[in-house]
Design an enzyme around this catalytic site. Structure first.
Site: not given
Length: 631
Positions: A279, A114, A202-203, A156
């Site tokens: 989150e 990010t 993550n995601e 991530w």
């Protein structure tokens, strides 16, 4: 998620009136034991009844925040004392500030996640180092302040070797599970940290068999206490998968969803598992962000039975012009000055965290206020009661016996331990120094990364040249030789940015060392205008030299916009000094003090960071970095 509120202006009024409310509530403490039948919230149309006569609701698991996803705490570690400790106190110290119950950290995987990259504890298959980055340090600081804080780890990105040539972490399930388990074991062995929960990816996609393998490997290592949370994405398809697979249902302890909008789904509730907003927030920490956070904290339970909410991110401690600037609970992005800002979400958090604890229970009688807003009530079962009321979406004109106004957050509690902690004001805000240099000469660095360098693709670490006892014994080295399993759109070049985004006219000077013969290359750059998840499209003025004896000047990191190219007396395994000067619309470059190119016209961008980097994922070293800038 956006909420219209004047929260910051009104939070102080809430705190002032809270003292009177706490006194009133304390008088009810004797009545708070079962049965708890309190007409505590009176409205013109009748009463909102808080009642435990039919039992309690779900167990409360706490409020927390995320460090990582990615590099969101990067600048915090560089803060001088006492300011760094003050920031940590505002975040973690009980009954002082945000007083967080949970800290969730990124398991660094070397990829852009990010706002930067966080280093892995295993860059390569036979490499293990549990002192890279700052997440272990941060967890220890949190534990110092709150020994009961819950710790969560979540990957991530992953180092490239796990993918065996594929951009996929599930090529070898045992290998990836081993990699994650080593992080947990290393946390305990080297830092005495007990990780409480571990996530999947993550995601991104989950693999049912991987989750089962991870559970078996945890158990085999004596880590039965480490619980699994999945899938840190949406409620589905993980919930349906659990209902269809008894073994999967058994090994997952918590269903974690991201940005659920206060709602869950039927399948998730049917699993009977704990439901968390693992989150949430991701909002600028001004008035609207604070009001939004206050609404989420209540309504995630009222609407969705979520018993924990975790904010992204913990502290906005990264360059503000990176993506999602100021999306932390507070702001600490100036280690060079010591300046930080205790933003309103800190005190919004405190309305819940200072007057509850994990292990308390929600009452079943929670809900919405007739004209907007919501209320929750929690008890420890020992006679203490806390009621949190938010009117962030209150229809104007409503009035209550508590004299609630629009856009307020109010806590009624029998506890008397809460306080609005404070320190003397921190130093005033200052720009990044216009003259900055670093020779990286540190024998035993406390952190693996040099101050203020923010890696955007690749990982740059302090390095000791054992074979070079001379001027370049201590350097900064780019240490990845393979593209990681990416989470975002990492560049194909590695790059670390530094400085003031408003820099326009500047001279950057740096010694560079290409380690890869023939194909290797390095650069220095100025006016770099993008970073984080946008790094691939970064523009700027990039001065490259290559081991094949050429140089290049480009207007972008990817190298598509070529201003100049030609021969340079350069080879691998030798130190060179590059100098890049930007003045108005013109640029020039020197190699070892001699002009290599000059008066190249550059009209865009007009400003940006300084940077160093490599042509590909390759080893290279940098030393004696210096920048002189004028805005």
């Amino acid at each position: 998620m956006t909420c219209h509120t004047m929260a910051e202006r009104l939070i102080q009024a809430s705190w002032q009136r809270r003292a009177k409310a706490m006194t009133a509530a304390a008088g009810l403490a004797g009545q708070a034991a079962v049965p708890l039948l309190l007409c505590a919230l009176l409205a013109p149309s009748g009463a909102y009844v808080l009642d435990d006569s039919e039992g309690l609701g779900r167990e409360f698991d706490g409020i927390g925040a995320v460090s990582g996803g990615g590099a969101t705490s990067r600048l915090l570690v560089n803060y001088p004392e006492p300011y760094r400790s003050e920031i940590l106190d505002y975040l973690f110290k009980p009954n002082f500030g945000a007083s967080l119950h949970i800290l969730k950290v990124e398991i660094g995987g070397d990829g852009q996640t990010t706002d930067g990259t966080e280093p892995s504890h295993m860059h390569y298959a036979l490499d293990e180092n549990y002192f890279r980055g700052y997440e272990w340090w941060l967890m220890k600081e949190a534990k110092k302040r709150n020994p009961n804080i819950t710790l969560i780890g979540l990957p991530w990105s992953f180092p490239g070797w796990l993918g065996k040539g594929f951009n996929w972490p599930y090529v070898n399930l045992q290998l990836t599970a081993y990699y994650i388990v080593t992080w947990i074991v290393g946390s305990k062995h080297y830092h005495d940290l007990d990780i409480d929960y571990i996530g999947i990816w993550n995601e991104r996609a989950f693999d049912i068999n991987y989750i089962k393998v991870l559970r078996r490997m945890l158990n085999h290592q004596g880590l039965q206490h480490v619980k699994i949370i999945a899938s840190d994405n949406l409620w589905e398809p993980i919930s349906a998968s659990m209902l269809l697979d008894p073994e999967l249902l058994k090994v997952i302890d918590v269903i974690g969803a991201h940005y659920p909008g206060t709602l869950t789904v039927k399948d998730a509730r049917l699993t009977k598992k704990k439901l968390w907003s693992s989150e949430d927030f991701s909002t600028v920490n001004g008035d609207m962000g604070a009001g939004c956070w206050g609404r989420i904290l209540n309504q995630n339970y009222v609407n969705g039975y979520m018993t924990s909410t975790i904010a992204w991110n913990l502290v906005a401690s990264y360059y503000q012009q990176l993506p999602y600037g100021r999306c932390g609970l507070m702001t600490a992005q100036e280690p060079w000055s010591g300046h930080y800002v205790v933003e309103a979400p800190i005190w919004v958090s405190a309305h819940t965290t200072q007057f509850t604890q994990p292990g308390w229970y929600y009452l079943k009688t929670v809900g919405h206020l007739e004209r907007g807003g919501s209320y929750v009530a929690l008890t420890d079962g020992l006679g203490n009661l806390t009621v949190i009321i938010e009117t962030m979406l209150l229809d104007s004109g409503g009035s209550f016996t508590l004299e609630l106004q629009e856009d307020e957050l109010f806590t009624l509690t029998t506890l008397t331990s809460g306080r609005k902690g404070s320190f003397p004001p921190p130093p005033k805000s200052q720009r990044f120094p216009s003259v900055y240099e670093d020779n990286f000469n540190i024998d035993y660095p406390f952190f693996s990364e040099a101050p203020n360098f923010a890696d955007q693709t690749g990982v740059f670490e302090y390095y000791v040249n054992m074979e070079d006892p001379g001027d370049h014994r201590f350097t900064l080295r780019q240490v990845l030789n393979q593209r990681p399993i990416t989470w975002a759109a990492d560049a194909f070049n590695t790059i670390s940015v530094i400085g003031d985004y408003s820099w326009s006219n500047l001279t950057i000077k740096c010694d560079v060392y290409i380690e890869t013969p023939e194909k290797g290359g390095v650069f220095i750059a100025g006016r770099v205008n993008k970073g984080g998840i946008l790094i691939r499209s970064a523009r700027g003025i990039f001065f490259w030299i290559f081991a094949n004896g050429t140089y290049r000047v480009t207007g972008d990191l990817a190298g598509w916009i070529i201003y100049s190219l030609g021969h340079a007396d350069v080879t691998a395994k030798k130190w060179y000094t590059l100098t890049l000067t930007l003045n108005g619309r013109f640029s020039s470059g020197k190699l070892n003090g001699k002009t290599l190119w000059k008066n190249i016209s550059v009209n865009f961008p007009e400003n940006g960071w300084a940077a160093i980097g490599t042509h590909s994922f390759e080893f290279a070293q940098f030393d004696n970095f210096r920048v002189e800038a004028s805005h």
